[in-house]
Design a protein around this motif. Structure first.
Motif, PDB file in Angstrom:
ATOM      1  N   LEU A 158      -1.804  -6.939  -9.467  1.00  0.00           N
ATOM      2  CA  LEU A 158      -2.949  -8.268  -9.845  1.00  0.00           C
ATOM      3  C   LEU A 158      -2.277  -9.681  -9.757  1.00  0.00           C
ATOM      4  CD1 LEU A 158      -3.151  -7.964 -13.786  1.00  0.00           C
ATOM      5  CD2 LEU A 158      -2.649 -10.549 -13.245  1.00  0.00           C
ATOM      6  N   ALA A 159      -1.452 -10.127  -9.420  1.00  0.00           N
ATOM      7  CA  ALA A 159      -0.767 -11.471  -9.221  1.00  0.00           C
ATOM      8  C   ALA A 159      -1.149 -12.183  -8.181  1.00  0.00           C
ATOM      9  CB  ALA A 159       0.386 -11.342  -9.813  1.00  0.00           C
ATOM     10  N   LYS A 160      -0.722 -11.247  -7.121  1.00  0.00           N
ATOM     11  CA  LYS A 160      -1.536 -10.958  -5.906  1.00  0.00           C
ATOM     12  C   LYS A 160      -3.370 -11.619  -6.035  1.00  0.00           C
ATOM     13  CE  LYS A 160       1.819  -8.500  -3.172  1.00  0.00           C
ATOM     14  NZ  LYS A 160       1.991  -7.536  -2.396  1.00  0.00           N
ATOM     15  N   GLU A 161      -3.625 -10.529  -6.668  1.00  0.00           N
ATOM     16  CA  GLU A 161      -5.025 -10.602  -6.396  1.00  0.00           C
ATOM     17  C   GLU A 161      -5.653 -12.225  -6.742  1.00  0.00           C
ATOM     18  OE1 GLU A 161      -9.342  -8.742  -5.739  1.00  0.00           O
ATOM     19  OE2 GLU A 161      -7.240  -9.504  -4.492  1.00  0.00           O
ATOM     20  N   VAL A 162      -4.858 -12.580  -7.404  1.00  0.00           N
ATOM     21  CA  VAL A 162      -4.999 -14.063  -8.646  1.00  0.00           C
ATOM     22  C   VAL A 162      -5.376 -15.007  -7.355  1.00  0.00           C
ATOM     23  CG1 VAL A 162      -4.217 -15.636 -10.460  1.00  0.00           C
ATOM     24  CG2 VAL A 162      -4.856 -13.322 -10.643  1.00  0.00           C
ATOM     25  N   LEU A 163      -4.394 -15.295  -6.368  1.00  0.00           N
ATOM     26  CA  LEU A 163      -4.762 -15.947  -5.214  1.00  0.00           C
ATOM     27  C   LEU A 163      -5.300 -15.991  -4.414  1.00  0.00           C
ATOM     28  CD1 LEU A 163      -0.551 -15.461  -4.592  1.00  0.00           C
ATOM     29  CD2 LEU A 163      -1.871 -17.642  -5.131  1.00  0.00           C
TER      30      LEU A 163
ATOM     31  N   TRP B 210     -10.560 -20.740   2.259  1.00  0.00           N
ATOM     32  CA  TRP B 210     -11.403 -19.588   1.031  1.00  0.00           C
ATOM     33  C   TRP B 210     -12.592 -18.675   1.901  1.00  0.00           C
ATOM     34  CZ3 TRP B 210     -16.512 -17.819   1.422  1.00  0.00           C
ATOM     35  CH2 TRP B 210     -17.181 -17.689  -0.316  1.00  0.00           C
ATOM     36  N   PHE B 211     -12.334 -18.709   3.506  1.00  0.00           N
ATOM     37  CA  PHE B 211     -13.476 -17.640   3.788  1.00  0.00           C
ATOM     38  C   PHE B 211     -12.415 -16.516   4.420  1.00  0.00           C
ATOM     39  CE2 PHE B 211     -14.797 -15.686   7.645  1.00  0.00           C
ATOM     40  CZ  PHE B 211     -16.066 -14.808   7.141  1.00  0.00           C
ATOM     41  N   MET B 212     -11.553 -16.921   4.600  1.00  0.00           N
ATOM     42  CA  MET B 212      -9.701 -16.396   5.420  1.00  0.00           C
ATOM     43  C   MET B 212      -9.935 -15.251   4.232  1.00  0.00           C
ATOM     44  SD  MET B 212      -7.623 -19.040   7.628  1.00  0.00           S
ATOM     45  CE  MET B 212      -8.970 -19.783   8.237  1.00  0.00           C
TER      46      MET B 212
ATOM     47  N   PRO C 271      -6.787  -5.202  -8.109  1.00  0.00           N
ATOM     48  CA  PRO C 271      -5.298  -5.683  -7.894  1.00  0.00           C
ATOM     49  C   PRO C 271      -5.185  -4.269  -6.463  1.00  0.00           C
ATOM     50  CG  PRO C 271      -5.601  -6.224  -9.980  1.00  0.00           C
ATOM     51  CD  PRO C 271      -6.975  -5.998  -8.796  1.00  0.00           C
ATOM     52  N   GLU C 272      -6.108  -2.827  -6.529  1.00  0.00           N
ATOM     53  CA  GLU C 272      -5.888  -1.972  -6.136  1.00  0.00           C
ATOM     54  C   GLU C 272      -6.329  -2.328  -4.662  1.00  0.00           C
ATOM     55  OE1 GLU C 272      -7.407   1.193  -8.247  1.00  0.00           O
ATOM     56  OE2 GLU C 272      -6.666   0.908  -9.599  1.00  0.00           O
ATOM     57  N   ARG C 273      -6.871  -2.980  -4.313  1.00  0.00           N
ATOM     58  CA  ARG C 273      -6.351  -3.832  -2.937  1.00  0.00           C
ATOM     59  C   ARG C 273      -5.501  -3.846  -2.172  1.00  0.00           C
ATOM     60  NH1 ARG C 273     -10.407  -6.291  -1.499  1.00  0.00           N
ATOM     61  NH2 ARG C 273     -11.107  -7.033  -3.516  1.00  0.00           N
ATOM     62  N   PHE C 274      -4.166  -4.525  -2.699  1.00  0.00           N
ATOM     63  CA  PHE C 274      -3.065  -4.649  -2.448  1.00  0.00           C
ATOM     64  C   PHE C 274      -2.268  -3.221  -2.629  1.00  0.00           C
ATOM     65  CE2 PHE C 274      -4.895  -8.523  -3.424  1.00  0.00           C
ATOM     66  CZ  PHE C 274      -5.050  -9.464  -2.310  1.00  0.00           C
ATOM     67  N   LEU C 275      -2.785  -2.289  -2.994  1.00  0.00           N
ATOM     68  CA  LEU C 275      -1.864  -0.720  -3.345  1.00  0.00           C
ATOM     69  C   LEU C 275      -1.957   0.258  -1.984  1.00  0.00           C
ATOM     70  CD1 LEU C 275      -1.844  -0.575  -7.693  1.00  0.00           C
ATOM     71  CD2 LEU C 275       0.175  -2.077  -6.161  1.00  0.00           C
ATOM     72  N   THR C 276      -0.897   1.175  -2.309  1.00  0.00           N
ATOM     73  CA  THR C 276      -0.952   2.017  -1.021  1.00  0.00           C
ATOM     74  C   THR C 276      -1.258   3.160  -2.592  1.00  0.00           C
ATOM     75  OG1 THR C 276       0.802   1.696  -0.088  1.00  0.00           O
ATOM     76  CG2 THR C 276      -0.071   3.611   0.846  1.00  0.00           C
ATOM     77  N   ASN C 277      -2.347   3.284  -1.852  1.00  0.00           N
ATOM     78  CA  ASN C 277      -3.610   4.533  -2.997  1.00  0.00           C
ATOM     79  C   ASN C 277      -4.012   5.311  -1.840  1.00  0.00           C
ATOM     80  OD1 ASN C 277      -3.172   3.753  -5.083  1.00  0.00           O
ATOM     81  ND2 ASN C 277      -5.505   1.960  -4.599  1.00  0.00           N
TER      82      ASN C 277
ATOM     83  N   GLU D  29      -4.386  -3.576   2.516  1.00  0.00           N
ATOM     84  CA  GLU D  29      -5.142  -4.861   2.479  1.00  0.00           C
ATOM     85  C   GLU D  29      -3.972  -6.354   2.548  1.00  0.00           C
ATOM     86  OE1 GLU D  29      -9.431  -4.106   0.912  1.00  0.00           O
ATOM     87  OE2 GLU D  29      -8.958  -5.952   0.132  1.00  0.00           O
ATOM     88  N   PRO D  30      -4.556  -7.188   3.700  1.00  0.00           N
ATOM     89  CA  PRO D  30      -3.687  -8.223   3.931  1.00  0.00           C
ATOM     90  C   PRO D  30      -3.081  -8.970   2.835  1.00  0.00           C
ATOM     91  CG  PRO D  30      -5.096  -8.462   5.604  1.00  0.00           C
ATOM     92  CD  PRO D  30      -5.508  -6.872   4.367  1.00  0.00           C
ATOM     93  N   GLU D  31      -1.611  -8.871   2.821  1.00  0.00           N
ATOM     94  CA  GLU D  31      -1.185 -10.195   1.783  1.00  0.00           C
ATOM     95  C   GLU D  31      -2.141 -11.606   1.650  1.00  0.00           C
ATOM     96  OE1 GLU D  31       1.683 -10.198  -0.437  1.00  0.00           O
ATOM     97  OE2 GLU D  31       2.789  -8.222   0.431  1.00  0.00           O
ATOM     98  N   PRO D  32      -2.710 -12.148   1.031  1.00  0.00           N
ATOM     99  CA  PRO D  32      -2.658 -13.429   0.972  1.00  0.00           C
ATOM    100  C   PRO D  32      -2.227 -14.282   0.487  1.00  0.00           C
ATOM    101  CG  PRO D  32      -3.059 -12.033  -1.746  1.00  0.00           C
ATOM    102  CD  PRO D  32      -2.459 -10.881  -0.929  1.00  0.00           C
ATOM    103  N   ARG D  33      -0.970 -13.524   0.297  1.00  0.00           N
ATOM    104  CA  ARG D  33       0.451 -15.244   0.212  1.00  0.00           C
ATOM    105  C   ARG D  33       0.094 -15.325   1.759  1.00  0.00           C
ATOM    106  NH1 ARG D  33       6.092 -13.968   1.073  1.00  0.00           N
ATOM    107  NH2 ARG D  33       6.962 -15.136  -1.190  1.00  0.00           N
ATOM    108  N   THR D  34       0.166 -14.655   2.954  1.00  0.00           N
ATOM    109  CA  THR D  34       0.215 -15.353   4.056  1.00  0.00           C
ATOM    110  C   THR D  34      -0.982 -16.564   4.461  1.00  0.00           C
ATOM    111  OG1 THR D  34      -0.945 -13.346   4.959  1.00  0.00           O
ATOM    112  CG2 THR D  34       1.586 -13.261   5.613  1.00  0.00           C
TER     113      THR D  34
END
Length: 511
Positions: free
Chosen positions: A355-360, A396-398, A413-419, A425-430
Motif C-alpha cells: 500500500l505504501a508503495k502504491e502511494v508513491l 509522472w508518465f513513467m 496495492p496488490e500490483r506489488f504482491l505476488t498473486n 509490477e515494477p517497484e516505484p521506488r526505482t
C-alpha cells in the motif's frame, strides 16, 4: 524616470539580448548529429510557446506519444531534453551518470532565490559529494535510520491525537508532523504544539520554491542579463520575489542550525544529523558551511514531499474503501487491538508495505523530478545532446504508463504482491526518487514515514467520504502544478474505529 522611458529601456535590453543570441547562433559550431525529435519552434524564440504552464507532465506525455521516448525543445538557445521512458532515463542518467549528473544553472532559482547551496541545486563535484556523504552517514542506511525510529513513532502517535481532536485540519496536522520528524532528525529540535516558528519558516520558503509557475516562468532563466535590471523597473517584479525567497532560504538554513549549535555548546544536544556530523571533531569554516547546508537540504527535502504523499494516502483511502478494509484486516490479524503498529512490524505486514508503495506510484510527488544538467557534449541513441542541456524525466508518465502498470488510475496495492504466480509490477521506488547520482538521499526516511503514517492511521481510524444532506460527496482527484505537486484540498470523514481505538490514540505518546 518616466514609465515610458523604463519600458523603452527594458525593450532595448531585451533586443540587445536577442541580438547576442542571434550572433551566437550564427557562429555556433556545427552539430555532429541531429537533436532528438520534438515540436517545431519559431524563429528567434524557439519553442517558448510550446512550454506548458499547467500540468506540464501531460504535455510531455503527448510529446512522448508523438516523438518517442526522448524529445527535444529549444528556448532562446537553451536545450531541453524530455525523457518519457524508464529505460531511456536509466540509460542516460544511471549508466552515463558521469555526463548526466550535473544541475543546470538557473539564475533565478540558484543565485537570486537563494537555493544554490542546497543539495538539490548543487553542481556535481566535491561539495556535492560531501553533502551526500554526510546524509548517507545519518539517514542513508536502514541501520542509521533505526536510530530515529522512536522519534518517528512518537511524532506519528501525536499526529493521531491531533487528527482525533480536529480531523477537519488534516493537512495542517500532516505538515506539522512531517516538520516535527525532520527537525528532530536534522537538528534535535522538538517542535511546539502549534505555530512553531521553524515549521513556519520551511512552509514559507517551500511555498515560494514550489509555486505553480516555477517551471520556465521567469525570462531571466533564459536571458540571465535581465538580472541586472533594477527592482523598481516595470516588469522586474521577479527581482522582489527573488529577494524575498533568498531571505527565507537563508533563514531556513541558519535559524535551526544555530539552535543545534547552541545545544551542542551547552552539552545538551540529542542525537541528530548535526550532532553526528560534529561528533568527535572540530570543523573548519568550509566544513561548517557544508554541515549547515547539508542539514538544510534534509530539512527542506523532508518538510514538504512526505506531506504530499501522506495527504494522498488519505485521499486514496477515501476513494478506495475495499483497499482500506484489506489493510485493516491485515493489521488486526498481525498486530492486534492492544497496540499501534511500529516500524519493526514492516516485514510482517506485506499488504501495508505494498500500500505504501502504491502511494508513491499513484500520487507522484515530483511529477518531473528535478532537471539534470549535461556536463559535456554527448551522443545518445544517435542524437546530439549538447553540453548545458536540461534533462527532464517525466516521472509522472513513467509511473502511470499503462504498458507498465495495469489500470494506472486505480489505487491497487496488490500490483506489488505476488498473486497466483503473477509477478509484481515494477517497484516505484526505482523511479519516483530520481535517477543516477542525483537519486534522493532521503528515500529510506520517506518510505518509513509514509509506511508508519499509513499503518497507524488505518489501525485506529476509518476514512470515508463526507456525507452532506444524506448524499456522499466523493473528493476530486486533482493535483497542483508545481515542483512538488499536492492534491487539491478535499473533504473526508475520519473517525475512530472503536472505543478501544480512541483509548489507544489517547495513550501517552512517549514510550
Amino acid at each position: 524616470m518616466s514609465t515610458l522611458t523604463n519600458v523603452v529601456w527594458l525593450n532595448s535590453i531585451c533586443l540587445a539580448g536577442i541580438g547576442a543570441y542571434l550572433l551566437m547562433r550564427v557562429f555556433k559550431k556545427k552539430q555532429p548529429a541531429p537533436y532528438p525529435p520534438g515540436p517545431p519552434g519559431l524563429p528567434l524564440v524557439g519553442n517558448v510557446l510550446d512550454m506548458p504552464q499547467a500540468k506540464p507532465w501531460l504535455t510531455f506525455m503527448e510529446w512522448g506519444q508523438k516523438y518517442g521516448d526522448i524529445s527535444h525543445v529549444e528556448i532562446l538557445g537553451q536545450h531541453t531534453i524530455v525523457l518519457n521512458s524508464v529505460k531511456t532515463a536509466m540509460d542516460m542518467l544511471d549508466h552515463k551518470s558521469m555526463v548526466y549528473s550535473d544541475r543546470p544553472v538557473l539564475p533565478m532559482t540558484d543565485e537570486f532565490a537563494g537555493w544554490k547551496d542546497t543539495l538539490l541545486f548543487l553542481p556535481y563535484g566535491d561539495r556535492f559529494r560531501q553533502y551526500r556523504k554526510h546524509l548517507h552517514r545519518t539517514i542513508g542506511s536502514r541501520a542509521a535510520l533505526d536510530t530515529y525510529n522512536l522519534i518517528e513513532e512518537i511524532e506519528t502517535h501525536r499526529f493521531l491525537k491531533r487528527v482525533l481532536t480536529t480531523p477537519d485540519q488534516l493537512q495542517e496536522h500532516i505538515r506539522h508532523t512531517a516538520g516535527a520528524i525532520i527537525l528532530r532528525i536534522s537538528y534535535g529540535y522538538e517542535v511546539k504544539e502549534s505555530n512553531d516558528p521553524f515549521i513556519g519558516i520551511a512552509k514559507r520558503a517551500l511555498d515560494n520554491f514550489s509555486n505553480p509557475n516555477a517551471f520556465c516562468d521567469f525570462l531571466v532563466e533564459f536571458l540571465p542579463f535581465l538580472a541586472k535590471v533594477p527592482e523598481w523597473l516595470p516588469g522586474a517584479g521577479f527581482k522582489r520575489l527573488a529577494r524575498e525567497s533568498h531571505e527565507m532560504a537563508q533563514e531556513m538554513a541558519s535559524a535551526p542550525y544555530k539552535f543545534a549549535m547552541d545545544q551542542m555548546a551547552a552539552g545538551i544536544a540529542p542525537i541528530s544529523c548535526i550532532s553526528t556530523m560534529f561528533e568527535g571533531r572540530t570543523l573548519s569554516a568550509e566544513e561548517d558551511d557544508v554541515a549547515k547546508w547539508s542539514a538544510a537540504s534534509l530539512y527542506a527535502g523532508g518538510s514538504d514531499t512526505t506531506v504530499s504523499a501522506i495527504h494522498s494516502f488519505f485521499l486514496a483511502m477515501t476513494l478506495f474503501p475495499d483497499v482500506q478494509k484489506k489493510a485493516q484486516a491485515e493489521i488486526d490479524a498481525v498486530v492486534g487491538p492492544d497496540r499501534l503498529p511500529c516500524l519493526a512490524d514492516r516485514t510482517s505486514l506485506p499488504y501495508i508495505e505494498a500500500l505504501a508503495k502504491e502511494v508513491l506510484r499513484w500520487s507522484v510527488v515530483t511529477p518531473l523530478g528535478f532537471p539534470h544538467g549535461v556536463s559535456e557534449d554527448n551522443i545518445h541513441d544517435g542524437y546530439y545532446i549538447p553540453k548545458g542541456s536540461l534533462i527532464i524525466a517525466n516521472l509522472w508518465f513513467m509511473l502511470n504508463n499503462p504498458e507498465t502498470y495495469a489500470n494506472p488510475s486505480q489505487f491497487n496495492p496488490e500490483r506489488f504482491l505476488t498473486n497466483d504466480g503473477k509477478q509484481p509490477e515494477p517497484e516505484p521506488r526505482t523511479i519516483c526518487f530520481g535517477f543516477g547520482r542525483r537519486i534522493c538521499p532521503g528515500l529510506l526516511l520517506a518510505e518509513a514515514s509514509i509506511w508508519l503514517s499509513a499503518a497507524r492511521s488505518l489501525a485506529v481510524f476509518d476514512v470515508s467520504k463526507v456525507v452532506e444532506n444524506g448524499v456522499e460527496i466523493p473528493p476530486e482527484i486533482d493535483y497542483s502544478t508545481g515542483t512538488i505537486s499536492h492534491p487539491k484540498p478535499f473533504k473526508c470523514s475520519i473517525k475512530p474505529r472503536s472505543a478501544a481505538s480512541t483509548q489507544l490514540i489517547q495513550q501517552d505518546a512517549r514510550y
